[in-house]
Design a protein around this motif. Structure first.
Motif, PDB file in Angstrom:
ATOM      1  N   ARG A  61       7.352  11.020   6.910  1.00 24.29           N
ATOM      2  CA  ARG A  61       7.954  10.339   5.826  1.00 24.29           C
ATOM      3  C   ARG A  61       9.445   9.679   5.881  1.00 24.29           C
ATOM      4  O   ARG A  61       9.677   8.781   5.494  1.00 24.29           O
ATOM      5  CB  ARG A  61       7.801  10.962   4.392  1.00 24.29           C
ATOM      6  CG  ARG A  61       6.153  11.183   4.358  1.00 24.29           C
ATOM      7  CD  ARG A  61       5.374   9.547   4.143  1.00 24.29           C
ATOM      8  NE  ARG A  61       4.300   9.900   3.624  1.00 24.29           N
ATOM      9  CZ  ARG A  61       3.240   8.958   3.443  1.00 24.29           C
ATOM     10  NH1 ARG A  61       3.517   7.767   4.212  1.00 24.29           N
ATOM     11  NH2 ARG A  61       2.009   9.123   3.253  1.00 24.29           N
ATOM     12  N   THR A  89       1.864  -1.454   4.751  1.00 24.93           N
ATOM     13  CA  THR A  89       0.890  -0.709   5.059  1.00 24.93           C
ATOM     14  C   THR A  89       1.080   0.813   5.225  1.00 24.93           C
ATOM     15  O   THR A  89       2.151   1.311   5.449  1.00 24.93           O
ATOM     16  CB  THR A  89      -0.072  -1.138   6.442  1.00 24.93           C
ATOM     17  OG1 THR A  89       0.795  -1.024   7.447  1.00 24.93           O
ATOM     18  CG2 THR A  89      -0.547  -2.808   6.261  1.00 24.93           C
ATOM     19  N   LEU A  90       0.003   1.489   4.923  1.00 23.28           N
ATOM     20  CA  LEU A  90       0.032   3.060   4.973  1.00 23.28           C
ATOM     21  C   LEU A  90       0.512   3.461   6.467  1.00 23.28           C
ATOM     22  O   LEU A  90       0.146   2.917   7.648  1.00 23.28           O
ATOM     23  CB  LEU A  90      -0.998   3.688   4.476  1.00 23.28           C
ATOM     24  CG  LEU A  90      -1.325   3.640   2.870  1.00 23.28           C
ATOM     25  CD1 LEU A  90      -2.582   4.216   2.646  1.00 23.28           C
ATOM     26  CD2 LEU A  90      -0.286   4.166   2.161  1.00 23.28           C
ATOM     27  N   THR A  91       1.290   4.552   6.448  1.00 23.89           N
ATOM     28  CA  THR A  91       1.409   5.005   8.105  1.00 23.89           C
ATOM     29  C   THR A  91       1.342   6.542   8.162  1.00 23.89           C
ATOM     30  O   THR A  91       1.354   7.178   7.136  1.00 23.89           O
ATOM     31  CB  THR A  91       2.895   4.971   8.522  1.00 23.89           C
ATOM     32  OG1 THR A  91       3.199   5.259   9.723  1.00 23.89           O
ATOM     33  CG2 THR A  91       3.998   5.237   7.204  1.00 23.89           C
ATOM     34  N   CYS A  92       0.870   7.061   9.268  1.00 23.57           N
ATOM     35  CA  CYS A  92       0.841   8.580   9.273  1.00 23.57           C
ATOM     36  C   CYS A  92       1.805   9.169   9.812  1.00 23.57           C
ATOM     37  O   CYS A  92       1.879  10.425   9.953  1.00 23.57           O
ATOM     38  CB  CYS A  92      -0.602   8.853  10.224  1.00 23.57           C
ATOM     39  SG  CYS A  92      -0.525   8.066  11.889  1.00 23.57           S
ATOM     40  N   GLN A 127       1.096  -1.090   0.167  1.00 28.61           N
ATOM     41  CA  GLN A 127       0.159   0.090   0.002  1.00 28.61           C
ATOM     42  C   GLN A 127       0.924   1.445   0.034  1.00 28.61           C
ATOM     43  O   GLN A 127       0.376   2.248  -0.499  1.00 28.61           O
ATOM     44  CB  GLN A 127      -0.812   0.093   1.195  1.00 28.61           C
ATOM     45  CG  GLN A 127      -1.793  -0.947   1.098  1.00 28.61           C
ATOM     46  CD  GLN A 127      -2.627  -1.139   2.682  1.00 28.61           C
ATOM     47  OE1 GLN A 127      -2.554  -0.121   3.477  1.00 28.61           O
ATOM     48  NE2 GLN A 127      -3.203  -2.191   2.980  1.00 28.61           N
ATOM     49  N   ASP A 128       1.891   1.135   0.491  1.00 27.16           N
ATOM     50  CA  ASP A 128       2.897   2.401   0.766  1.00 27.16           C
ATOM     51  C   ASP A 128       4.107   2.480  -0.156  1.00 27.16           C
ATOM     52  O   ASP A 128       5.037   1.587  -0.023  1.00 27.16           O
ATOM     53  CB  ASP A 128       3.439   2.405   2.007  1.00 27.16           C
ATOM     54  CG  ASP A 128       4.064   3.617   2.602  1.00 27.16           C
ATOM     55  OD1 ASP A 128       4.246   4.548   1.637  1.00 27.16           O
ATOM     56  OD2 ASP A 128       4.642   3.876   3.755  1.00 27.16           O
TER      57      ASP A 128
END
Length: 212
Positions: free
Chosen positions: A209, A203-206, A126-127
């Motif tokens: 970056r 997976t995406l992370t908040c 996803q990322d």
């Protein structure tokens, strides 16, 4: 004269010295003891791949005829959770990938003398902001990397034991593969062969970056 690599692709030769390679190999042997190598199969056709593989981390990349390419939290043969990613690999991620969120998957591919890996993209994650970090152990291989489409040109170069490759930024979705193994080019593995370790954030992370 060194060949120019596609933008976002980095080759870091001889990053791990012999002692570091041997220590990491012991860690990977422990991974394989907990999560045995197995032969994956291609989607739809069920054709066996020429590499054997396993994973460590909270997620592992797998493929089979029935469900295709995907990540899952358990070994497809044993049904057991994947073992954790060894600390030296997590440290490499911090030092080289420099991405705030940790890797969730480390794919372990074992190449025997005749094994290959066709040109492909790492795009089941996803990322795509997180880079892909690859570590080579054992026999030298001929690595090929290109652009974000199959029609783009490619560059080939050798990867030796202890080398790193990073696919990030514009190079994150670069097509890449292994054209051949050069047997008996390393004494790291007693019976020869090449191990490739590929660290990925899935997976995406908040989180921020990049590490400043």
């Amino acid at each position: 004269m060194a060949q120019a690599l596609p933008q976002g692709v980095r080759h870091i030769p001889d990053f791990l010295n012999r002692a570091a390679q041997e220590a990491l190999l012991e860690d990977i042997r422990a991974v394989v003891q907990a999560a045995p190598l197995y032969v994956p199969t291609m989607p739809r056709t069920g054709k066996p791949m020429s590499v054997r593989m396993t994973n460590c981390g909270t997620l592992g990349w797998v493929t089979d005829k029935e469900r295709g390419y995907r990540y899952q939290p358990v070994h497809p043969v044993t049904g057991e959770p994947w073992p954790p990613i060894p600390e030296p690999l997590l440290a490499l991620w911090q030092q080289i990938a420099r991405y705030e969120a940790p890797p969730e998957a480390c794919l372990v591919n074992f190449y025997e003398a005749g094994a290959k890996m066709g040109l492909h993209q790492d795009r089941d994650e996803q990322d795509f902001d997180a880079p892909v970090l690859s570590v080579s152990l054992g026999d030298t291989c001929l690595f090929r990397v290109g652009e974000k489409t199959r029609e783009g040109g490619t560059v080939s170069f050798k990867l030796s034991s202890g080398d790193l490759v990073v696919l990030g930024g514009e190079g994150r979705l670069a097509f890449h593969g292994v054209d051949r193994i050069y047997p008996a080019t390393s004494t790291l593995l007693k019976n020869g062969g090449r191990i490739n370790l590929t660290l990925r954030r899935v997976t995406l992370t908040c989180l921020p970056r990049k590490i400043s």
